[in-house]
Design a protein around this motif. Sequence first.
Motif, PDB file in Angstrom:
ATOM      1  N   ASP A 159       0.822  -1.209   0.000  1.00 27.15           N
ATOM      2  CA  ASP A 159       0.000   0.000   0.000  1.00 27.15           C
ATOM      3  C   ASP A 159       0.856   1.260   0.000  1.00 27.15           C
ATOM      4  O   ASP A 159       0.480   2.272  -0.595  1.00 27.15           O
ATOM      5  N   ASP A 160       2.000   1.228   0.678  1.00 29.47           N
ATOM      6  CA  ASP A 160       2.891   2.389   0.679  1.00 29.47           C
ATOM      7  C   ASP A 160       3.451   2.651  -0.712  1.00 29.47           C
ATOM      8  O   ASP A 160       3.642   3.803  -1.105  1.00 29.47           O
ATOM      9  N   VAL A 161       3.725   1.591  -1.452  1.00 29.01           N
ATOM     10  CA  VAL A 161       4.186   1.758  -2.833  1.00 29.01           C
ATOM     11  C   VAL A 161       3.076   2.390  -3.664  1.00 29.01           C
ATOM     12  O   VAL A 161       3.300   3.329  -4.434  1.00 29.01           O
ATOM     13  N   TYR A 162       1.859   1.900  -3.490  1.00 26.41           N
ATOM     14  CA  TYR A 162       0.705   2.436  -4.211  1.00 26.41           C
ATOM     15  C   TYR A 162       0.480   3.916  -3.881  1.00 26.41           C
ATOM     16  O   TYR A 162       0.167   4.731  -4.764  1.00 26.41           O
ATOM     17  N   ASN A 163       0.666   4.289  -2.627  1.00 30.22           N
ATOM     18  CA  ASN A 163       0.399   5.656  -2.177  1.00 30.22           C
ATOM     19  C   ASN A 163       1.607   6.584  -2.272  1.00 30.22           C
ATOM     20  O   ASN A 163       1.588   7.679  -1.711  1.00 30.22           O
ATOM     21  N   SER A 164       2.652   6.178  -2.972  1.00 29.53           N
ATOM     22  CA  SER A 164       3.870   6.974  -3.035  1.00 29.53           C
ATOM     23  C   SER A 164       3.634   8.285  -3.790  1.00 29.53           C
ATOM     24  O   SER A 164       2.600   8.493  -4.428  1.00 29.53           O
ATOM     25  N   SER A 165       4.633   9.164  -3.729  1.00 32.89           N
ATOM     26  CA  SER A 165       4.517  10.474  -4.363  1.00 32.89           C
ATOM     27  C   SER A 165       4.541  10.400  -5.881  1.00 32.89           C
ATOM     28  O   SER A 165       4.179  11.359  -6.567  1.00 32.89           O
ATOM     29  N   ASN A 166       4.980   9.273  -6.427  1.00 34.50           N
ATOM     30  CA  ASN A 166       4.984   9.091  -7.875  1.00 34.50           C
ATOM     31  C   ASN A 166       3.577   8.699  -8.321  1.00 34.50           C
ATOM     32  O   ASN A 166       3.094   7.616  -8.024  1.00 34.50           O
ATOM     33  N   PHE A 167       2.916   9.577  -9.055  1.00 33.09           N
ATOM     34  CA  PHE A 167       1.531   9.338  -9.460  1.00 33.09           C
ATOM     35  C   PHE A 167       1.365   8.038 -10.233  1.00 33.09           C
ATOM     36  O   PHE A 167       0.324   7.384 -10.160  1.00 33.09           O
ATOM     37  N   TYR A 168       2.369   7.647 -11.010  1.00 26.65           N
ATOM     38  CA  TYR A 168       2.243   6.459 -11.841  1.00 26.65           C
ATOM     39  C   TYR A 168       2.233   5.166 -11.020  1.00 26.65           C
ATOM     40  O   TYR A 168       1.904   4.110 -11.548  1.00 26.65           O
ATOM     41  N   CYS A 169       2.599   5.256  -9.756  1.00 23.13           N
ATOM     42  CA  CYS A 169       2.524   4.067  -8.898  1.00 23.13           C
ATOM     43  C   CYS A 169       1.076   3.677  -8.643  1.00 23.13           C
ATOM     44  O   CYS A 169       0.783   2.511  -8.350  1.00 23.13           O
ATOM     45  N   ALA A 170       0.168   4.610  -8.732  1.00 24.68           N
ATOM     46  CA  ALA A 170      -1.242   4.309  -8.516  1.00 24.68           C
ATOM     47  C   ALA A 170      -1.768   3.353  -9.580  1.00 24.68           C
ATOM     48  O   ALA A 170      -2.766   2.672  -9.367  1.00 24.68           O
ATOM     49  N   THR A 171      -1.082   3.293 -10.712  1.00 26.36           N
ATOM     50  CA  THR A 171      -1.507   2.395 -11.782  1.00 26.36           C
ATOM     51  C   THR A 171      -0.493   1.290 -12.073  1.00 26.36           C
ATOM     52  O   THR A 171      -0.771   0.400 -12.885  1.00 26.36           O
ATOM     53  N   ASN A 172       0.655   1.319 -11.407  1.00 21.93           N
ATOM     54  CA  ASN A 172       1.697   0.323 -11.690  1.00 21.93           C
ATOM     55  C   ASN A 172       2.316  -0.301 -10.439  1.00 21.93           C
ATOM     56  O   ASN A 172       3.321  -1.007 -10.540  1.00 21.93           O
ATOM     57  N   SER A 173       1.753  -0.063  -9.271  1.00 22.04           N
ATOM     58  CA  SER A 173       2.350  -0.605  -8.046  1.00 22.04           C
ATOM     59  C   SER A 173       2.365  -2.134  -8.043  1.00 22.04           C
ATOM     60  O   SER A 173       3.279  -2.746  -7.470  1.00 22.04           O
ATOM     61  N   ALA A 174       1.375  -2.766  -8.662  1.00 29.92           N
ATOM     62  CA  ALA A 174       1.350  -4.230  -8.707  1.00 29.92           C
ATOM     63  C   ALA A 174       2.576  -4.759  -9.447  1.00 29.92           C
ATOM     64  O   ALA A 174       3.198  -5.738  -9.014  1.00 29.92           O
ATOM     65  N   ARG A 175       2.935  -4.116 -10.532  1.00 30.29           N
ATOM     66  CA  ARG A 175       4.111  -4.545 -11.306  1.00 30.29           C
ATOM     67  C   ARG A 175       5.400  -4.330 -10.497  1.00 30.29           C
ATOM     68  O   ARG A 175       6.308  -5.159 -10.525  1.00 30.29           O
ATOM     69  N   ILE A 176       5.466  -3.213  -9.788  1.00 31.20           N
ATOM     70  CA  ILE A 176       6.655  -2.923  -8.970  1.00 31.20           C
ATOM     71  C   ILE A 176       6.796  -3.964  -7.859  1.00 31.20           C
ATOM     72  O   ILE A 176       7.897  -4.477  -7.603  1.00 31.20           O
ATOM     73  N   PHE A 205       5.473  -7.005  -7.793  1.00 30.07           N
ATOM     74  CA  PHE A 205       5.797  -8.307  -8.380  1.00 30.07           C
ATOM     75  C   PHE A 205       7.300  -8.423  -8.606  1.00 30.07           C
ATOM     76  O   PHE A 205       7.916  -9.447  -8.303  1.00 30.07           O
ATOM     77  N   ASP A 206       7.911  -7.375  -9.118  1.00 28.18           N
ATOM     78  CA  ASP A 206       9.343  -7.400  -9.382  1.00 28.18           C
ATOM     79  C   ASP A 206      10.136  -7.515  -8.082  1.00 28.18           C
ATOM     80  O   ASP A 206      11.192  -8.162  -8.046  1.00 28.18           O
ATOM     81  N   TYR A 207       9.622  -6.910  -7.017  1.00 33.10           N
ATOM     82  CA  TYR A 207      10.289  -7.018  -5.715  1.00 33.10           C
ATOM     83  C   TYR A 207      10.266  -8.469  -5.229  1.00 33.10           C
ATOM     84  O   TYR A 207      11.293  -8.991  -4.767  1.00 33.10           O
ATOM     85  N   MET A 208       9.136  -9.137  -5.343  1.00 33.74           N
ATOM     86  CA  MET A 208       9.042 -10.532  -4.939  1.00 33.74           C
ATOM     87  C   MET A 208       9.856 -11.433  -5.866  1.00 33.74           C
ATOM     88  O   MET A 208      10.443 -12.426  -5.422  1.00 33.74           O
ATOM     89  N   LYS A 209       9.912 -11.092  -7.136  1.00 28.08           N
ATOM     90  CA  LYS A 209      10.726 -11.855  -8.092  1.00 28.08           C
ATOM     91  C   LYS A 209      12.199 -11.784  -7.702  1.00 28.08           C
ATOM     92  O   LYS A 209      12.947 -12.755  -7.878  1.00 28.08           O
ATOM     93  N   MET A 210      12.623 -10.638  -7.184  1.00 30.42           N
ATOM     94  CA  MET A 210      14.005 -10.479  -6.743  1.00 30.42           C
ATOM     95  C   MET A 210      14.337 -11.511  -5.669  1.00 30.42           C
ATOM     96  O   MET A 210      15.416 -12.122  -5.700  1.00 30.42           O
ATOM     97  N   PHE A 211      13.432 -11.738  -4.737  1.00 28.93           N
ATOM     98  CA  PHE A 211      13.664 -12.738  -3.697  1.00 28.93           C
ATOM     99  C   PHE A 211      13.659 -14.148  -4.277  1.00 28.93           C
ATOM    100  O   PHE A 211      14.433 -15.006  -3.844  1.00 28.93           O
TER     101      PHE A 211
END
Length: 284
Positions: free
Chosen positions: A185-202, A204-210
Amino acid sequence: MDSKIVIDPQIWLSRIKDKKSSKILNADSLSVRIGEKNLEEFSSKSSQRISSVTSGISQYNGSWTDWEKLHLLRRTGFGFKKSDLQLLVTKTLSESVDLVLTVDPAIPSPPVNWYQTVLPDENGLAYGADWTNDAINSYDVGVLTNLYRSESLKVWLMQQALNQNISIREKMVQFWYHFIPVNFDDVYNSSNFYCATNSARICFDYMKMFRDNATGNFKQLIRQIATHPAMMYYLNNQANSNTAPDENFAREVMELFTLGNNSATTYTQEDVVQVAKLLSGWRV
Protein backbone atom coordinates in the motif's frame (compact mmCIF):
# COMPACT_ATOMS: atom_id res chain seq x y z
CA MET A 1 -0.72 -38.36 -8.22
CA ASP A 2 -0.38 -34.98 -6.56
CA SER A 3 -2.98 -32.45 -7.70
CA LYS A 4 -2.27 -28.78 -8.24
CA ILE A 5 -4.06 -26.37 -5.95
CA VAL A 6 -5.86 -23.47 -7.63
CA ILE A 7 -7.27 -20.54 -5.67
CA ASP A 8 -10.59 -19.11 -6.83
CA PRO A 9 -9.86 -15.38 -7.46
CA GLN A 10 -13.50 -14.46 -6.91
CA ILE A 11 -13.42 -15.86 -3.36
CA TRP A 12 -10.12 -14.12 -2.74
CA LEU A 13 -11.47 -10.83 -4.10
CA SER A 14 -14.43 -10.94 -1.72
CA ARG A 15 -11.95 -10.70 1.14
CA ILE A 16 -10.35 -7.44 -0.01
CA LYS A 17 -10.29 -4.86 2.77
CA ASP A 18 -10.09 -1.13 2.44
CA LYS A 19 -6.39 -0.41 2.86
CA LYS A 20 -7.21 2.70 4.87
CA SER A 21 -8.79 0.56 7.57
CA SER A 22 -5.60 -1.45 8.17
CA LYS A 23 -4.12 -0.96 11.63
CA ILE A 24 -0.43 -0.81 12.36
CA LEU A 25 0.70 -2.68 15.45
CA ASN A 26 2.89 -0.30 17.42
CA ALA A 27 4.00 0.18 21.02
CA ASP A 28 0.73 1.90 21.93
CA SER A 29 -1.48 -0.90 20.66
CA LEU A 30 0.83 -3.49 22.20
CA SER A 31 0.52 -1.82 25.59
CA VAL A 32 -3.26 -2.18 25.42
CA ARG A 33 -2.97 -5.88 24.60
CA ILE A 34 -0.29 -7.01 27.00
CA GLY A 35 -0.15 -4.21 29.56
CA GLU A 36 2.57 -1.69 30.31
CA LYS A 37 4.40 -4.00 32.70
CA ASN A 38 4.51 -6.84 30.21
CA LEU A 39 5.52 -4.44 27.44
CA GLU A 40 8.54 -3.33 29.46
CA GLU A 41 9.48 -6.96 30.08
CA PHE A 42 8.98 -7.74 26.39
CA SER A 43 11.19 -4.82 25.33
CA SER A 44 13.89 -5.76 27.84
CA LYS A 45 14.06 -9.36 26.69
CA SER A 46 14.01 -8.46 23.01
CA SER A 47 16.97 -6.13 23.47
CA GLN A 48 19.17 -8.76 25.11
CA ARG A 49 21.96 -10.02 22.88
CA ILE A 50 23.07 -13.61 22.76
CA SER A 51 26.86 -13.95 22.86
CA SER A 52 28.63 -13.89 19.50
CA VAL A 53 28.77 -17.16 17.59
CA THR A 54 32.38 -18.28 17.16
CA SER A 55 31.92 -21.78 15.75
CA GLY A 56 29.72 -23.73 13.39
CA ILE A 57 26.88 -26.13 14.21
CA SER A 58 27.89 -29.72 14.86
CA GLN A 59 26.90 -32.05 12.04
CA TYR A 60 23.88 -34.24 12.79
CA ASN A 61 24.77 -37.93 12.86
CA GLY A 62 21.59 -39.32 14.38
CA SER A 63 18.86 -41.53 12.93
CA TRP A 64 17.41 -40.89 9.48
CA THR A 65 13.93 -42.40 9.54
CA ASP A 66 10.68 -41.20 7.99
CA TRP A 67 10.13 -39.02 11.08
CA GLU A 68 13.35 -37.05 10.48
CA LYS A 69 12.63 -36.83 6.76
CA LEU A 70 9.19 -35.35 7.42
CA HIS A 71 10.71 -32.96 9.95
CA LEU A 72 13.13 -31.72 7.26
CA LEU A 73 10.29 -31.22 4.77
CA ARG A 74 8.13 -29.35 7.28
CA ARG A 75 10.94 -26.97 8.22
CA THR A 76 12.03 -26.21 4.65
CA GLY A 77 8.63 -25.98 3.02
CA PHE A 78 4.96 -25.24 3.64
CA GLY A 79 4.05 -28.82 4.51
CA PHE A 80 4.81 -31.76 2.22
CA LYS A 81 3.30 -34.13 -0.33
CA LYS A 82 3.47 -37.92 -0.39
CA SER A 83 5.70 -37.71 -3.46
CA ASP A 84 8.18 -35.52 -1.55
CA LEU A 85 8.67 -38.23 1.06
CA GLN A 86 8.98 -40.87 -1.64
CA LEU A 87 11.83 -38.89 -3.21
CA LEU A 88 13.77 -39.17 0.06
CA VAL A 89 13.12 -42.86 0.72
CA THR A 90 16.34 -44.08 -0.90
CA LYS A 91 18.47 -41.01 -0.18
CA THR A 92 20.93 -40.47 2.62
CA LEU A 93 20.67 -37.49 4.95
CA SER A 94 23.33 -35.59 3.02
CA GLU A 95 21.67 -36.34 -0.33
CA SER A 96 18.27 -35.26 1.02
CA VAL A 97 19.61 -31.93 2.30
CA ASP A 98 21.34 -31.33 -1.04
CA LEU A 99 18.06 -32.03 -2.85
CA VAL A 100 16.09 -29.60 -0.69
CA LEU A 101 18.71 -26.86 -1.08
CA THR A 102 18.92 -27.26 -4.87
CA VAL A 103 16.62 -24.57 -6.22
CA ASP A 104 14.99 -25.25 -9.57
CA PRO A 105 15.96 -22.36 -11.88
CA ALA A 106 12.74 -22.74 -13.89
CA ILE A 107 10.63 -19.58 -13.83
CA PRO A 108 7.00 -20.19 -12.80
CA SER A 109 4.19 -18.95 -15.00
CA PRO A 110 3.47 -15.29 -14.13
CA PRO A 111 0.24 -13.88 -12.69
CA VAL A 112 -2.34 -13.13 -15.37
CA ASN A 113 -5.51 -11.18 -16.11
CA TRP A 114 -8.24 -13.29 -14.50
CA TYR A 115 -10.37 -10.25 -13.69
CA GLN A 116 -11.54 -9.46 -17.25
CA THR A 117 -15.11 -10.65 -16.68
CA VAL A 118 -15.35 -8.55 -13.50
CA LEU A 119 -13.56 -5.44 -14.73
CA PRO A 120 -12.20 -5.19 -18.31
CA ASP A 121 -8.49 -4.36 -18.20
CA GLU A 122 -8.18 -0.58 -18.64
CA ASN A 123 -4.96 -1.05 -20.60
CA GLY A 124 -6.56 -3.42 -23.08
CA LEU A 125 -4.73 -6.52 -21.84
CA ALA A 126 -6.40 -9.73 -22.98
CA TYR A 127 -8.00 -12.22 -20.60
CA GLY A 128 -5.39 -14.73 -19.39
CA ALA A 129 -2.44 -12.57 -20.47
CA ASP A 130 0.63 -11.80 -18.35
CA TRP A 131 0.36 -8.28 -16.86
CA THR A 132 3.79 -8.09 -15.22
CA ASN A 133 5.37 -6.35 -18.24
CA ASP A 134 2.28 -4.41 -19.28
CA ALA A 135 2.98 -0.86 -18.08
CA ILE A 136 0.04 1.53 -17.71
CA ASN A 137 1.30 4.87 -18.98
CA SER A 138 -1.34 6.92 -17.24
CA TYR A 139 -1.90 7.98 -13.66
CA ASP A 140 -5.65 8.60 -13.83
CA VAL A 141 -6.84 5.67 -15.99
CA GLY A 142 -5.88 2.23 -14.73
CA VAL A 143 -6.17 2.61 -10.97
CA LEU A 144 -8.87 -0.06 -10.69
CA THR A 145 -6.95 -2.39 -12.99
CA ASN A 146 -3.89 -1.97 -10.78
CA LEU A 147 -6.02 -2.92 -7.76
CA TYR A 148 -7.13 -6.14 -9.44
CA ARG A 149 -3.57 -6.86 -10.53
CA SER A 150 -2.43 -6.43 -6.92
CA GLU A 151 -4.97 -9.03 -5.82
CA SER A 152 -3.83 -11.22 -8.69
CA LEU A 153 -0.28 -10.98 -7.31
CA LYS A 154 -1.39 -12.05 -3.82
CA VAL A 155 -3.29 -15.02 -5.24
CA TRP A 156 -0.26 -15.94 -7.35
CA LEU A 157 2.10 -15.82 -4.37
CA MET A 158 -0.22 -18.05 -2.38
CA GLN A 159 -0.44 -20.52 -5.24
CA GLN A 160 3.36 -20.70 -5.51
CA ALA A 161 3.54 -21.64 -1.84
CA LEU A 162 0.72 -24.20 -2.07
CA ASN A 163 2.17 -25.80 -5.22
CA GLN A 164 5.80 -25.73 -4.10
CA ASN A 165 8.23 -28.40 -5.20
CA ILE A 166 10.54 -30.14 -2.75
CA SER A 167 13.11 -27.33 -2.72
CA ILE A 168 13.36 -24.62 -0.07
CA ARG A 169 12.73 -21.82 -2.59
CA GLU A 170 9.18 -20.77 -1.66
CA LYS A 171 9.98 -20.84 2.05
CA MET A 172 12.99 -18.61 1.38
CA VAL A 173 10.93 -16.20 -0.75
CA GLN A 174 8.62 -15.62 2.19
CA PHE A 175 11.51 -15.56 4.66
CA TRP A 176 13.29 -12.79 2.74
CA TYR A 177 10.08 -10.81 2.30
CA HIS A 178 9.34 -10.89 6.03
CA PHE A 179 12.94 -10.06 6.82
CA ILE A 180 13.23 -7.20 4.28
CA PRO A 181 9.60 -6.21 3.68
CA VAL A 182 7.84 -3.42 1.86
CA ASN A 183 4.22 -2.42 2.34
CA PHE A 184 2.38 -2.79 -0.98
CA ASP A 185 0.00 0.00 0.00
CA ASP A 186 2.89 2.39 0.68
CA VAL A 187 4.19 1.76 -2.83
CA TYR A 188 0.70 2.44 -4.21
CA ASN A 189 0.40 5.66 -2.18
CA SER A 190 3.87 6.97 -3.04
CA SER A 191 4.52 10.47 -4.36
CA ASN A 192 4.98 9.09 -7.87
CA PHE A 193 1.53 9.34 -9.46
CA TYR A 194 2.24 6.46 -11.84
CA CYS A 195 2.52 4.07 -8.90
CA ALA A 196 -1.24 4.31 -8.52
CA THR A 197 -1.51 2.39 -11.78
CA ASN A 198 1.70 0.32 -11.69
CA SER A 199 2.35 -0.61 -8.05
CA ALA A 200 1.35 -4.23 -8.71
CA ARG A 201 4.11 -4.54 -11.31
CA ILE A 202 6.66 -2.92 -8.97
CA CYS A 203 5.74 -5.26 -6.11
CA PHE A 204 5.80 -8.31 -8.38
CA ASP A 205 9.34 -7.40 -9.38
CA TYR A 206 10.29 -7.02 -5.72
CA MET A 207 9.04 -10.53 -4.94
CA LYS A 208 10.73 -11.85 -8.09
CA MET A 209 14.00 -10.48 -6.74
CA PHE A 210 13.66 -12.74 -3.70
CA ARG A 211 12.75 -15.73 -5.84
CA ASP A 212 15.78 -15.16 -8.08
CA ASN A 213 18.02 -14.85 -4.98
CA ALA A 214 16.31 -17.38 -2.74
CA THR A 215 19.57 -19.07 -1.73
CA GLY A 216 21.96 -16.54 -3.21
CA ASN A 217 24.48 -14.08 -1.82
CA PHE A 218 23.15 -11.89 1.00
CA LYS A 219 25.48 -8.99 0.19
CA GLN A 220 24.26 -8.98 -3.41
CA LEU A 221 20.64 -9.08 -2.25
CA ILE A 222 21.14 -6.03 0.00
CA ARG A 223 22.68 -4.15 -2.92
CA GLN A 224 19.63 -4.95 -5.05
CA ILE A 225 17.02 -3.94 -2.48
CA ALA A 226 18.88 -0.65 -1.84
CA THR A 227 17.95 0.65 -5.29
CA HIS A 228 14.76 -1.28 -5.95
CA PRO A 229 11.80 1.05 -6.67
CA ALA A 230 9.56 -0.69 -4.11
CA MET A 231 12.08 -0.15 -1.31
CA MET A 232 12.90 3.38 -2.44
CA TYR A 233 9.22 4.29 -2.17
CA TYR A 234 8.67 2.36 1.06
CA LEU A 235 11.59 3.83 3.06
CA ASN A 236 11.65 7.24 1.38
CA ASN A 237 14.93 7.09 -0.52
CA GLN A 238 12.94 8.43 -3.48
CA ALA A 239 12.71 11.70 -1.50
CA ASN A 240 16.35 11.63 -0.41
CA SER A 241 18.41 14.53 -1.83
CA ASN A 242 21.79 16.15 -1.26
CA THR A 243 20.12 19.25 0.14
CA ALA A 244 17.70 17.34 2.38
CA PRO A 245 19.10 13.87 3.18
CA ASP A 246 16.48 11.39 4.32
CA GLU A 247 17.97 8.92 6.82
CA ASN A 248 15.09 6.43 6.86
CA PHE A 249 16.51 3.74 4.58
CA ALA A 250 20.11 4.41 5.61
CA ARG A 251 19.21 3.72 9.23
CA GLU A 252 16.99 0.71 8.58
CA VAL A 253 19.46 -1.05 6.28
CA MET A 254 21.94 -1.11 9.16
CA GLU A 255 19.59 -1.42 12.14
CA LEU A 256 17.07 -3.94 10.75
CA PHE A 257 18.56 -5.62 7.69
CA THR A 258 22.25 -6.12 8.49
CA LEU A 259 24.02 -5.00 11.70
CA GLY A 260 21.27 -4.76 14.31
CA ASN A 261 20.72 -2.29 17.15
CA ASN A 262 22.45 -3.38 20.34
CA SER A 263 25.56 -2.86 22.43
CA ALA A 264 27.73 -4.77 19.96
CA THR A 265 26.68 -2.64 16.98
CA THR A 266 29.57 -0.73 15.45
CA TYR A 267 27.84 1.85 13.24
CA THR A 268 27.23 5.42 14.42
CA GLN A 269 24.82 8.25 13.69
CA GLU A 270 27.48 9.75 11.45
CA ASP A 271 27.52 6.51 9.45
CA VAL A 272 23.75 6.85 8.96
CA VAL A 273 24.14 10.42 7.72
CA GLN A 274 26.91 9.48 5.29
CA VAL A 275 25.01 6.47 3.90
CA ALA A 276 21.96 8.69 3.34
CA LYS A 277 24.12 11.13 1.37
CA LEU A 278 25.68 8.27 -0.58
CA LEU A 279 22.25 7.07 -1.73
CA SER A 280 20.80 10.53 -2.41
CA GLY A 281 21.34 10.31 -6.17
CA TRP A 282 19.12 7.31 -6.79
CA ARG A 283 15.71 7.94 -8.36
CA VAL A 284 13.07 5.86 -10.08
